[in-house]
Design an enzyme around this catalytic site. Structure first.
Site, PDB file in Angstrom:
ATOM      1  N   LYS A  52       0.953  -1.019  -0.232  1.00 23.71           N
ATOM      2  CA  LYS A  52      -0.131   0.008  -0.041  1.00 23.71           C
ATOM      3  C   LYS A  52       1.083   1.113   0.017  1.00 23.71           C
ATOM      4  CE  LYS A  52      -2.788   3.269   0.792  1.00 23.71           C
ATOM      5  NZ  LYS A  52      -3.990   3.593  -0.138  1.00 23.71           N
ATOM      6  N   CYS A  98      -3.184  10.827   1.634  1.00 28.37           N
ATOM      7  CA  CYS A  98      -2.623   9.721   1.428  1.00 28.37           C
ATOM      8  C   CYS A  98      -1.148   9.749   0.765  1.00 28.37           C
ATOM      9  CB  CYS A  98      -3.287   8.948   0.267  1.00 28.37           C
ATOM     10  SG  CYS A  98      -5.096   9.198   0.819  1.00 28.37           S
TER      11      CYS A  98
END
Ligand code: SAJ
Length: 418
Positions: free
Chosen positions: A215, A269
């Site tokens: 991720k 993010c």
């Protein structure tokens, strides 16, 4: 392959990821309890409302609440599976702040009876999911946790990072492939049986730390590539070249696909996750660190350019278009546009500075205390503008006619008015 999960799911954290996940499960017949520490969020969701803007989410929430599959509460319930989707911001030293994950784990631990699945969805540094397992073990010595047993544990613990793109969350939540990393293989299988309930993409089973790292790597990959584009924009400016033209030409090569430069990289993010890799291997993550630095420096560069342009005028009116971190969303977290506006206001405290942002009716907290900034509609602000700075490529700004910009100095950081 495990059968499809049946049972009750508690989704902990009703934000940009938790709430859409809760809706995806509830609309496929799972009983979902949404848990959040914020009472206003819980009230809104319980009434079938959405506390933020995301296409198609509102209809999903009101539908899921309407059919009685989604409820919301501030108290942790008992459940068969817990999905932890709380924020993992970074601390001043840019290491991950796991305080919310820890708090969520503590309240989940108190409700475990044995047999449950606990999934961490929050983006986290490698090792965090195992840490969750350890925290539960400390709090519940009566239960066998997977990091400490070779046999079947009492609680299954896994990581399933979210990968959805804000603005397309409801589509990508269903269609994206999912990485599911278990503390053990059995944990991964259990978690896969839960995500298979709504995910139509592939479910890729692996170990927890590889899932955590994958991720982070996805977002660092994008950050490094955007940094390349941003560096090209600085070099092109220096060489008096149009970076958009240079990139357009280069992208005609069959194996070149350069991303778009902009005023910087924002959101919660891409601007954050690469630091977790840097934190995990500070001496080795040189390219990843530099990319972060290039992207972080861009808002200040843009602000400096705007300040330089004002010297051509006596009392100019500067209009900045956009505050969100990217096009067509209302999210202003870590937004480079906000940083640009703040830096201009700080450098020129007497400047007549107007800001237009169709997705808000109030300036964000980061811009409070600067009386020279005024929030206006784009239309109104453009009437008085001497300098127009395009910071966010919202559709509404893309459609501004060229005639509205005539006679004004235009600084288009997104390359939409070329
Ligand atoms: N940006 C550019 N140039 C580009 C593309 C983006 O300057 O060519 C800027 C945007 O304006 C924005 C920032 O980068 O400020 C990030 O925007 P984004 O659309 O690239 O990504 P996010 O932050 O909205 O979502 C990302 C996605 N990750 C990847 O594409 C690898 C999403 O799939 C993740 O789920 C999400 O991060 C997350 O939650 O981690």
């Amino acid at each position: 392959m495990d059968d499809l999960f049946t049972g009750r799911v508690a989704v902990v954290g009703l934000g940009y990821i938790g709430l859409p996940t809760a809706v995806a499960l509830a609309t496929r017949g799972i009983d979902v309890v949404g848990v959040d520490v914020n009472e206003d969020t819980v009230k809104a969701v319980a009434n079938g409302e959405v506390p933020f803007v995301e296409p198609d989410l509102a209809v999903g929430v009101s539908g899921a609440v309407g059919i009685g599959r989604l409820t919301a509460t501030t108290t942790m319930p008992e459940a068969d599976a817990f999905i932890i989707a709380v924020p993992t911001p970074f601390l001043d030293d840019r290491t991950a702040d796991l305080a919310y994950v820890h708090a969520a784990t503590v309240s989940v631990a108190a409700k475990l009876r044995g047999g449950e699945l606990v999934v961490l969805e929050s983006t986290s540094p490698p090792g965090t999911t195992e840490q969750v397992s350890r925290w539960i073990a400390e709090l519940r010595p009566d239960l066998r946790l997977p990091h400490a047993t070779d046999g079947v544990p009492d609680v299954f613990v896994a990581h399933c990072p979210e990968r959805v793109l804000p603005g397309r969350i409801m589509i990508e939540m269903i269609t994206n492939d999912r990485v599911v990393g278990g503390i053990t293989r059995r944990c991964a299988q259990k978690a896969a049986s839960l995500y298979r309930v709504f995910a139509q993409g592939k479910i890729l089973e692996t170990d927890a730390a590889s899932a955590e790292m994958a991720k982070l790597v996805e977002n660092a990959y994008r950050d490094v590539n955007i940094a390349f584009a941003n560096e090209l924009s600085l070099i092109s400016e220096h060489l008096k070249l149009d970076v958009w033209e240079v990139i357009r030409l280069a992208n005609h090569h069959p194996r070149v696909n350069i991303l778009s430069p902009g005023p910087g990289v924002g959101g919660h993010c891409i601007a954050v996750d690469p630091w977790f890799i840097v934190g995990a291997a500070p001496g080795l993550a040189r390219l990843i660190r530099t990319a972060r630095e290039v992207n972080d420096s861009k808002p200040h560069h843009v602000a400096e350019q705007v300040v330089a342009k004002t010297s051509r005028f006596r009392n100019p009116t500067v209009v900045c278009l956009g505050l969100a971190f990217k096009a067509n969303v209302d999210d202003m977290r870590e937004s480079p546009a906000v940083e640009v506006v703040a830096a201009i206001a700080d450098a020129l405290p007497d400047l007549d500075l107007r800001v237009a942002e169709p997705y808000t009716d109030a300036l964000p907290r980061a811009l409070h205390g600067r009386p020279n900034i005024r929030l206006q509609s784009a239309n109104e602000a453009l009437d008085d503008a001497d300098i127009v700075v395009l910071l966010v490529d919202h559709d509404q700004f893309r459609s501004i006619s060229r005639s509205r910009l005539e006679g004004k100095v235009v600084y288009d950081t997104r390359g939409v008015w070329r």
